[in-house]
Design a protein around this motif. Structure first.
Motif, PDB file in Angstrom:
ATOM      1  N   ALA A 192       0.840  -1.205   0.000  1.00  0.00           N
ATOM      2  CA  ALA A 192       0.000   0.000   0.000  1.00  0.00           C
ATOM      3  C   ALA A 192       0.876   1.256   0.000  1.00  0.00           C
ATOM      4  N   ILE A 193       1.987   1.207   0.731  1.00  0.00           N
ATOM      5  CA  ILE A 193       2.906   2.356   0.753  1.00  0.00           C
ATOM      6  C   ILE A 193       3.497   2.565  -0.646  1.00  0.00           C
ATOM      7  N   ALA A 194       3.902   1.451  -1.277  1.00  0.00           N
ATOM      8  CA  ALA A 194       4.434   1.551  -2.642  1.00  0.00           C
ATOM      9  C   ALA A 194       3.377   2.101  -3.590  1.00  0.00           C
ATOM     10  N   ALA A 195       2.092   1.720  -3.345  1.00  0.00           N
ATOM     11  CA  ALA A 195       1.008   2.190  -4.210  1.00  0.00           C
ATOM     12  C   ALA A 195       0.790   3.693  -4.053  1.00  0.00           C
ATOM     13  N   VAL A 196       0.929   4.221  -2.819  1.00  0.00           N
ATOM     14  CA  VAL A 196       0.777   5.672  -2.620  1.00  0.00           C
ATOM     15  C   VAL A 196       1.819   6.413  -3.460  1.00  0.00           C
ATOM     16  N   HIS A 197       3.048   5.910  -3.449  1.00  0.00           N
ATOM     17  CA  HIS A 197       4.094   6.536  -4.274  1.00  0.00           C
ATOM     18  C   HIS A 197       3.758   6.413  -5.755  1.00  0.00           C
TER      19      HIS A 197
ATOM     20  N   ALA B 164       0.935  12.143   4.630  1.00  0.00           N
ATOM     21  CA  ALA B 164       0.134  11.798   5.808  1.00  0.00           C
ATOM     22  C   ALA B 164      -0.316  10.343   5.705  1.00  0.00           C
ATOM     23  N   GLU B 165      -0.711   9.953   4.477  1.00  0.00           N
ATOM     24  CA  GLU B 165      -1.138   8.574   4.241  1.00  0.00           C
ATOM     25  C   GLU B 165       0.038   7.612   4.457  1.00  0.00           C
ATOM     26  N   VAL B 166       1.223   7.989   3.954  1.00  0.00           N
ATOM     27  CA  VAL B 166       2.405   7.130   4.100  1.00  0.00           C
ATOM     28  C   VAL B 166       2.731   6.943   5.582  1.00  0.00           C
ATOM     29  N   VAL B 167       2.729   8.040   6.354  1.00  0.00           N
ATOM     30  CA  VAL B 167       3.019   7.935   7.788  1.00  0.00           C
ATOM     31  C   VAL B 167       1.981   7.034   8.461  1.00  0.00           C
TER      32      VAL B 167
ATOM     33  N   LEU C 201       0.258   4.618   7.166  1.00  0.00           N
ATOM     34  CA  LEU C 201       0.493   3.211   6.814  1.00  0.00           C
ATOM     35  C   LEU C 201       1.674   2.635   7.591  1.00  0.00           C
ATOM     36  N   TYR C 202       2.719   3.466   7.806  1.00  0.00           N
ATOM     37  CA  TYR C 202       3.851   2.981   8.611  1.00  0.00           C
ATOM     38  C   TYR C 202       3.428   2.722  10.056  1.00  0.00           C
ATOM     39  N   GLU C 203       2.445   3.508  10.557  1.00  0.00           N
ATOM     40  CA  GLU C 203       1.956   3.255  11.920  1.00  0.00           C
ATOM     41  C   GLU C 203       1.251   1.899  11.981  1.00  0.00           C
ATOM     42  N   VAL C 204       0.512   1.554  10.917  1.00  0.00           N
ATOM     43  CA  VAL C 204      -0.131   0.235  10.865  1.00  0.00           C
ATOM     44  C   VAL C 204       0.954  -0.840  10.795  1.00  0.00           C
ATOM     45  N   LEU C 205       1.954  -0.579   9.946  1.00  0.00           N
ATOM     46  CA  LEU C 205       3.009  -1.569   9.728  1.00  0.00           C
ATOM     47  C   LEU C 205       3.798  -1.847  11.006  1.00  0.00           C
ATOM     48  N   ARG C 206       4.083  -0.796  11.798  1.00  0.00           N
ATOM     49  CA  ARG C 206       4.897  -1.002  13.004  1.00  0.00           C
ATOM     50  C   ARG C 206       4.162  -1.872  14.010  1.00  0.00           C
ATOM     51  N   ARG C 207       2.802  -1.873  13.947  1.00  0.00           N
ATOM     52  CA  ARG C 207       2.047  -2.761  14.848  1.00  0.00           C
ATOM     53  C   ARG C 207       2.103  -4.198  14.348  1.00  0.00           C
ATOM     54  N   LEU C 208       1.992  -4.395  13.022  1.00  0.00           N
ATOM     55  CA  LEU C 208       2.012  -5.747  12.444  1.00  0.00           C
ATOM     56  C   LEU C 208       3.402  -6.349  12.468  1.00  0.00           C
ATOM     57  N   TRP C 209       4.403  -5.504  12.327  1.00  0.00           N
ATOM     58  CA  TRP C 209       5.757  -5.985  12.112  1.00  0.00           C
ATOM     59  C   TRP C 209       6.731  -5.023  12.780  1.00  0.00           C
ATOM     60  N   PRO C 210       6.807  -5.058  14.130  1.00  0.00           N
ATOM     61  CA  PRO C 210       7.675  -4.107  14.818  1.00  0.00           C
ATOM     62  C   PRO C 210       9.133  -4.380  14.458  1.00  0.00           C
ATOM     63  N   SER C 211       9.812  -3.405  13.888  1.00  0.00           N
ATOM     64  CA  SER C 211      11.220  -3.584  13.554  1.00  0.00           C
ATOM     65  C   SER C 211      11.887  -2.222  13.450  1.00  0.00           C
ATOM     66  N   PRO C 212      13.170  -2.152  13.787  1.00  0.00           N
ATOM     67  CA  PRO C 212      13.886  -0.883  13.717  1.00  0.00           C
ATOM     68  C   PRO C 212      13.865  -0.277  12.316  1.00  0.00           C
ATOM     69  N   VAL C 213      13.876  -1.131  11.280  1.00  0.00           N
ATOM     70  CA  VAL C 213      13.877  -0.607   9.911  1.00  0.00           C
ATOM     71  C   VAL C 213      12.544   0.086   9.603  1.00  0.00           C
ATOM     72  N   VAL C 214      11.445  -0.479  10.115  1.00  0.00           N
ATOM     73  CA  VAL C 214      10.143   0.159   9.928  1.00  0.00           C
ATOM     74  C   VAL C 214      10.125   1.508  10.650  1.00  0.00           C
ATOM     75  N   GLU C 215      10.672   1.533  11.869  1.00  0.00           N
ATOM     76  CA  GLU C 215      10.745   2.793  12.624  1.00  0.00           C
ATOM     77  C   GLU C 215      11.523   3.847  11.840  1.00  0.00           C
TER      78      GLU C 215
ATOM     79  N   GLY D 120       9.501  13.173   8.396  1.00  0.00           N
ATOM     80  CA  GLY D 120      10.320  14.287   7.933  1.00  0.00           C
ATOM     81  C   GLY D 120       9.785  14.915   6.650  1.00  0.00           C
ATOM     82  N   PHE D 121       9.233  14.083   5.765  1.00  0.00           N
ATOM     83  CA  PHE D 121       8.683  14.636   4.526  1.00  0.00           C
ATOM     84  C   PHE D 121       7.304  15.245   4.748  1.00  0.00           C
ATOM     85  N   ARG D 122       6.598  14.764   5.770  1.00  0.00           N
ATOM     86  CA  ARG D 122       5.275  15.334   6.048  1.00  0.00           C
ATOM     87  C   ARG D 122       5.413  16.674   6.791  1.00  0.00           C
ATOM     88  N   ASP D 123       6.284  16.687   7.817  1.00  0.00           N
ATOM     89  CA  ASP D 123       6.338  17.847   8.710  1.00  0.00           C
ATOM     90  C   ASP D 123       7.600  18.688   8.570  1.00  0.00           C
ATOM     91  N   GLY D 124       8.489  18.334   7.665  1.00  0.00           N
ATOM     92  CA  GLY D 124       9.713  19.108   7.478  1.00  0.00           C
ATOM     93  C   GLY D 124      10.933  18.447   8.103  1.00  0.00           C
TER      94      GLY D 124
END
Lengths: 118, 418
Positions: B298-303, B315-318, B320-334, B342-346
């Motif tokens: 889904a993240i790739a689809a937004v791009h 906002a949508e990408v962020v 989706l990452y919040e959903v992803l970190r719950r399904l698959w907690p990992s430092p790379v996802v973080e 950074g791209f949403r808020d500067g």
């Protein structure tokens, strides 16, 4: 058919701290396992605690050295075993999945094929 | 006589597309992975000679299968006395299809049997990946070793050990029972995804993308999807790979330089692949709900849907990452979430989001953490700190294309320093 050794490991302290009721439940679990497995079970026993164990260490010169306790010192110890016969590993896994120790987090089962030369 | 180059190309193509099928059918005849491999290699060698004289057959796969199978039958007959003492692969004779693999399902099942055997959970993850690349994708041991940064001899030993385990522990050569499928498919998808990511951004070497690995992974996922059309997790992984791979041709310039998502020529993205990936994503979400693969898709689809980098729905990408970190907690996802913030808020917010990750041991030697910090610092005009971060990232990459990109950025930043 292949023979597999099912080695049941677990935290000895937790096992020993269990109540009479816990013990009964595990025993009932094993009775159910043996009933369900039928002819597939060739042998199996519960072992006495590691405090009753002694080990002999291999030695190049002279007699092996006897020591107190199990061969490997670890929190998870071997508590019992079965020898089972199954057509393949998936069938052995299916059998082992019924062992009562697999319903608690501290214990587990190792499945090892037995080498039968010839 | 057929042109030599045509024959070589035809054999190479048959190797890419037919290897797994030919091997799978041969394994069924000989019940021995090593022997089957030898026969299949032999068939390909014969094809090089025979096709040059007789022309490329209309159905190269069928030709190769017949030759490999006949060779196998010969060997089995000759060695039957010796072989009766060896353990053979366990398989179900009852469900074994016709030997010539008539219908598409018989063929598909053979290949799937091979995949599920190579990805059996009794094998270590490393062994599963190595076996799948060698036996299902047909890569040579040297190629597998190169993809995973180990010595040839170590990889050969790993593959041999895994094959021995399959026969000694009696890992069956068969499709798992329906009840075990969801769990077993997970282990296969894990391997396919690892093959894909290794090919998509090769950790070492001159090229950024290893097409053979990427194509092999997509091909495997397609086969799985054909055979397990109702499995939402399979559809999710295929969607993720298609949507990611749609950008393949725009990730590196003609001069071989890395081009970031922001600067890629979106008109050259593969629209057909994006459409197919998006449809599969919808299907996956309907069948399985969000899984770690479908959320990444889904993240790739937004791009893919954003007409320009500036129009990306961050906002949508962020979210989706919040959903992803719950399904698959990992430092790379973080890390990826922090970059999206950074791209949403500067860039200031991006740096703040990255800060807690600097102490994360799993990211201690991860190039992209330093590279992301460097980028935000550069956007803020904090040139000296940006230069240091680029230096840091440079010490961690072994890929020549990534290295060249980081050097270029560091030099740009350095011009502001004096």
């Amino acid at each position: 058919m292949v023979k597999y050794l099912l080695l049941i490991y677990g935290d000895e302290q937790i096992w020993e701290a269990g109540s009479a009721e816990d013990r009964k439940e595990i025993e009932a679990g094993h009775a159910a396992f043996v009933a369900a497995a039928g002819d597939a079970v060739l042998a199996g026993h519960e072992l006495l605690p590691t405090a009753t164990a002694m080990s002999l260490r291999g030695s190049v010169a002279g007699r092996p050295a006897p020591t107190d306790g199990p061969f490997l010192e670890s929190k998870e110890v071997l508590g019992g075993y079965y020898v089972v016969e199954a057509p393949d590993l998936d069938a052995a896994i299916k059998l082992a999945e019924r062992l009562p120790e697999l319903t608690v987090a501290h214990s587990g089962v190792e499945i090892r094929p037995i080498n039968e030369p010839g | 006589m057929t042109e030599n180059s045509d024959v070589t190309e035809a054999v190479a193509q048959a190797h890419r597309h037919e290897w797994a099928r030919v091997l799978a059918v041969t394994v069924r005849v000989v019940r021995d992975l090593d022997l089957a491999e030898e026969c299949v290699q032999d068939a390909y060698a014969q094809a090089l000679r025979n096709w040059a004289v007789n022309g490329v057959p209309a159905r190269p796969g069928a030709w190769l299968t017949t030759v490999a199978r006949n060779r196998a039958k010969d060997l089995v007959r000759r060695e039957s006395v010796l072989r009766s003492a060896l353990p053979l692969l366990v398989m179900d004779d009852v469900v074994a299809g016709p030997e010539d693999g008539a219908g598409p399902h018989a063929v598909g099942d053979d290949r799937l049997r091979l995949v599920f055997t190579c990805c059996h959970p009794a094998l270590s993850r490393d062994a599963r990946v190595a076996l799948t690349l060698r036996l299902v994708c047909g890569l040579s041991t040297t190629e597998v070793a190169r993809a995973f940064l180990v010595q040839d001899s170590a990889m050969a030993a790993r593959i041999t050990r895994a094959k021995k385990k399959i026969s000694a522990a009696r890992i069956p050569y068969r499709m798992p029972a329906p009840g075990d499928l969801p769990e077993r498919v997970g282990s296969v998808l894990d391997v396919v995804h690892l093959v894909f990511t290794t090919g998509h951004a090769a950790p070492v070497g001159e090229r950024l993308v290893r097409r053979d690995l990427v194509d092999g992974a997509i091909h495997l996922a397609r086969t799985l999807h054909e055979l397990l059309p109702d499995n939402g997790a399979v559809a999710g992984l295929l969607a993720l790979m298609l949507l990611t791979d749609a950008r393949r041709d725009t990730r590196v310039s003609e001069a071989g330089e890395l081009i970031l998502l922001a600067e890629q020529d979106r008109s050259r993205w593969d629209v057909r692949q994006i459409d197919e990936g998006t449809a599969l994503l919808t299907e996956s979400l309907r069948r399985a709900g969000p899984t770690s693969y479908s959320v990444q898709a889904a993240i790739a689809a937004v791009h893919a849907e954003a007409p320009t980098w500036e129009d990306t729905d961050w906002a949508e990408v962020v979210g989706l990452y919040e959903v992803l970190r719950r399904l698959w907690p990992s430092p790379v996802v973080e890390l990826n979430r922090a970059i999206a913030v950074g791209f949403r808020d500067g860039p200031e917010a991006g740096l703040a989001a990255l800060a807690p990750l600097l102490a994360e041991p799993a990211l201690g030697t991860y190039t992209y953490l330093s590279a992301a910090r460097a980028d935000f610092l550069r956007r803020l005009g904090r040139w000296a700190e940006a230069a240091t971060s680029y230096e840091e990232a440079l010490t961690m990459t072994d890929n020549d294309v990534e290295r060249a990109f980081l050097v270029k950025r560091r030099n740009e930043v350095a011009t502001h320093l004096d």
